[in-house]
Design a protein around this motif. Structure first.
Motif, short mmCIF file in Angstrom:
data_model
loop_
_atom_site.label_atom_id
_atom_site.label_comp_id
_atom_site.label_asym_id
_atom_site.label_seq_id
_atom_site.Cartn_x
_atom_site.Cartn_y
_atom_site.Cartn_z
N ASP A 158 0.83 -1.20 0.00
CA ASP A 158 0.00 0.00 0.00
C ASP A 158 0.86 1.26 0.00
OD1 ASP A 158 -2.36 -1.39 -0.05
OD2 ASP A 158 -2.76 -1.22 2.09
N ALA A 159 1.93 1.23 0.78
CA ALA A 159 2.82 2.40 0.85
C ALA A 159 3.58 2.59 -0.45
CB ALA A 159 3.79 2.25 2.02
N VAL A 160 4.03 1.50 -1.07
CA VAL A 160 4.70 1.61 -2.37
C VAL A 160 3.76 2.19 -3.41
CG1 VAL A 160 5.66 0.26 -4.28
CG2 VAL A 160 6.39 -0.21 -1.93
N ASN A 161 2.51 1.71 -3.40
CA ASN A 161 1.51 2.24 -4.32
C ASN A 161 1.31 3.74 -4.13
OD1 ASN A 161 -1.66 2.98 -4.44
ND2 ASN A 161 -1.13 1.62 -6.15
N LEU A 162 1.22 4.17 -2.86
CA LEU A 162 1.04 5.58 -2.57
C LEU A 162 2.26 6.38 -3.01
CD1 LEU A 162 -0.46 7.96 -1.30
CD2 LEU A 162 0.50 7.28 0.92
N TYR A 163 3.45 5.88 -2.72
CA TYR A 163 4.68 6.59 -3.09
C TYR A 163 4.76 6.81 -4.60
CZ TYR A 163 9.65 7.81 -3.04
OH TYR A 163 10.85 8.46 -3.19
N GLU A 164 4.40 5.80 -5.36
CA GLU A 164 4.44 5.93 -6.82
C GLU A 164 3.39 6.90 -7.33
OE1 GLU A 164 4.08 1.90 -8.10
OE2 GLU A 164 6.22 1.46 -7.80
N ARG A 165 2.19 6.84 -6.75
CA ARG A 165 1.13 7.77 -7.18
C ARG A 165 1.48 9.20 -6.84
NH1 ARG A 165 -4.15 5.66 -4.47
NH2 ARG A 165 -5.04 7.46 -5.56
N LEU A 166 2.15 9.42 -5.71
CA LEU A 166 2.55 10.77 -5.33
C LEU A 166 3.62 11.33 -6.26
CD1 LEU A 166 2.69 10.22 -1.48
CD2 LEU A 166 1.13 11.80 -2.64
N GLY A 167 4.35 10.46 -6.96
CA GLY A 167 5.38 10.90 -7.88
C GLY A 167 4.87 11.14 -9.29
N ALA A 168 3.59 10.85 -9.53
CA ALA A 168 3.03 11.05 -10.86
C ALA A 168 2.77 12.53 -11.14
CB ALA A 168 1.73 10.26 -10.98
N ARG A 169 2.71 12.87 -12.42
CA ARG A 169 2.51 14.28 -12.80
C ARG A 169 1.18 14.84 -12.31
NH1 ARG A 169 4.50 15.31 -19.04
NH2 ARG A 169 6.75 15.06 -18.68
N ASN A 170 0.16 14.00 -12.27
CA ASN A 170 -1.17 14.46 -11.88
C ASN A 170 -1.47 14.25 -10.40
OD1 ASN A 170 -1.36 11.69 -11.94
ND2 ASN A 170 -3.44 11.66 -12.80
N ALA A 171 -0.42 14.04 -9.58
CA ALA A 171 -0.64 13.75 -8.16
C ALA A 171 -1.43 14.86 -7.46
CB ALA A 171 0.70 13.54 -7.46
N GLY A 172 -1.12 16.10 -7.76
CA GLY A 172 -1.82 17.21 -7.13
C GLY A 172 -3.31 17.17 -7.40
N VAL A 174 -5.05 14.44 -8.31
CA VAL A 174 -5.61 13.22 -7.74
C VAL A 174 -5.89 13.38 -6.25
CG1 VAL A 174 -5.11 10.81 -7.16
CG2 VAL A 174 -4.61 11.68 -9.45
N PHE A 175 -4.94 13.99 -5.53
CA PHE A 175 -5.06 14.08 -4.07
C PHE A 175 -5.62 15.42 -3.60
CE2 PHE A 175 -1.87 10.77 -4.72
CZ PHE A 175 -2.37 9.77 -3.90
N GLY A 176 -5.77 16.38 -4.50
CA GLY A 176 -6.29 17.69 -4.11
C GLY A 176 -5.33 18.48 -3.25
N LEU A 177 -4.02 18.32 -3.52
CA LEU A 177 -2.99 18.99 -2.73
C LEU A 177 -2.04 19.73 -3.64
CD1 LEU A 177 -2.08 16.01 -0.34
CD2 LEU A 177 -3.51 17.98 0.24
N ASP A 178 -1.49 20.85 -3.14
CA ASP A 178 -0.48 21.56 -3.92
C ASP A 178 0.85 20.81 -3.83
OD1 ASP A 178 0.89 22.31 -1.54
OD2 ASP A 178 -0.36 24.11 -1.34
#
Length: 351
Positions: A158-172, A174-178
């Protein structure tokens, strides 16, 4: 009745028609109105009652796997002190019945007897007795754990999945964060993954854990006094998984705290440092001994809770207004505070 409620009621009725077909006299809403799941009581014309949960968040396949494991856990607990503790998942041909239409899914559970609720704020003696009961439950789960199939998801995956998603171009988006907040969350996710590696966490025992120990999720049976009770019944398996027992402790610190159970809340770390949680851990340790490494890893278990259940899953699990509140509190307040969180005072319970 809004469109969402109508949709949930429709799939519950369709699922029941496929599973059993007996006429439903009444469909009663039991949902806590915090999560996106819906829970209903089916009152049948013959008087029998069944509990239904409908959902469309997350993965149907993980939902089905979790219920396969839950069914196995209940079978393996038969003959021990907790054989009637957890509500049974209804089955067909020996396997949990899960209805799925490609978009939504439904599971049914036997209606379980509710005994006594614990008070919103526990007395000291109740904190200790709850700790002993949880310790016994963890011991029972540890005994059966080797007979359970390995899960498809872990805290690490789960943490690896989150880490990779946070590194994506559209992370902001997806997560609604700057970007600055994305960077902060990604740093904490990396820290958690490093802590798993450094602790040798993969080799630690993994048992069935329920994680969400809110007082509304279980009942107890009192004996001769309010400090004398045993755990009687448990329902709500939204966060069930096979993982280290440490993942149960953050919610147990909340139940033990002077704050008590509240209808408006945040997920702060202060409950881990309260004397009442040390009282809880000391009593638990007498029944199910903890190691120094486990006690210190409670910090990482708490970090994982914020990262996984608020940041990674929150948008899909919590209703939007709750998710917005919890997300910004976790990212702007609670995660930054973890850097200064020192749990070494808890090591005193090992003496």
């Amino acid at each position: 009745m809004d469109a969402i409620d109508a949709r949930h009621r429709h799939v519950v009725q369709a699922a029941w028609d496929d599973y059993d077909g007996r006429q439903v006299a009444e469909l009663q809403e039991l949902s806590a109105m915090v999560s996106t799941n819906r829970v209903y009581r089916l009152v049948l014309t013959d008087g029998e009652q069944v509990i239904a949960k409908s959902s469309n968040y997350g993965s149907f396949f993980m939902f089905a796997e979790d219920h396969e494991r839950l069914h196995e856990v209940n079978k393996l607990l038969v003959g021990g002190p907790f054989e009637h503790f957890m509500a049974d998942v209804l089955t067909r041909d020996g396997r949990p019945y899960i209805w799925y239409d490609g978009e939504m899914w439904v599971a049914f559970y036997a209606s379980i007897e509710l005994a006594d609720p614990l008070p919103r704020q526990l007395a000291d003696g109740q904190v200790e007795q709850l700790a002993r009961e949880i310790g016994r439950f963890h011991n029972a789960c540890a005994e059966i754990a080797p007979q359970l199939p390995a899960p498809s998801k872990t805290a690490k995956s789960d943490a690896v999945n989150l880490y990779e998603r946070l590194g994506a171009r559209n992370a902001g988006e997806v997560f609604g964060l700057d970007q600055s907040r994305i960077d902060l969350v990604r740093r904490h996710t990396h820290r958690f993954l490093m802590a798993i590696l450094e602790a040798g966490y993969d080799q630690w025992p993994k048992i069935p854990v329920l994680i969400d120990w809110n007082l509304g999720n279980f009942s107890v049976r009192f004996g001769e006094s309010t400090d004398d009770f045993h755990m009687f019944s448990r329902w709500d398996y939204d966060w069930f998984r096979l993982e280290s027992r440490l993942l149960d402790f953050y919610f147990l610190s909340r139940v033990s705290s002077t704050t008590g159970d509240r209808s408006v809340w945040t997920y702060g770390s202060h409950t881990l440092l309260e004397p009442r949680f040390r009282r809880f851990l000391h009593a638990y340790h007498q029944v199910a001994p903890l190691t120094e490494a486990e006690v210190l890893f409670l910090k990482e278990a708490y970090r994982f809770f914020l990262l996984n259940y608020v940041v990674r899953e929150g948008r899909h699990f919590f209703r939007y207004e709750f998710w917005q509140h919890l997300m910004h509190d976790a990212v702007d307040v609670q995660l930054p505070a973890i850097d200064d969180l020192d749990l070494t005072p808890l090591l005193g319970i090992l003496d």
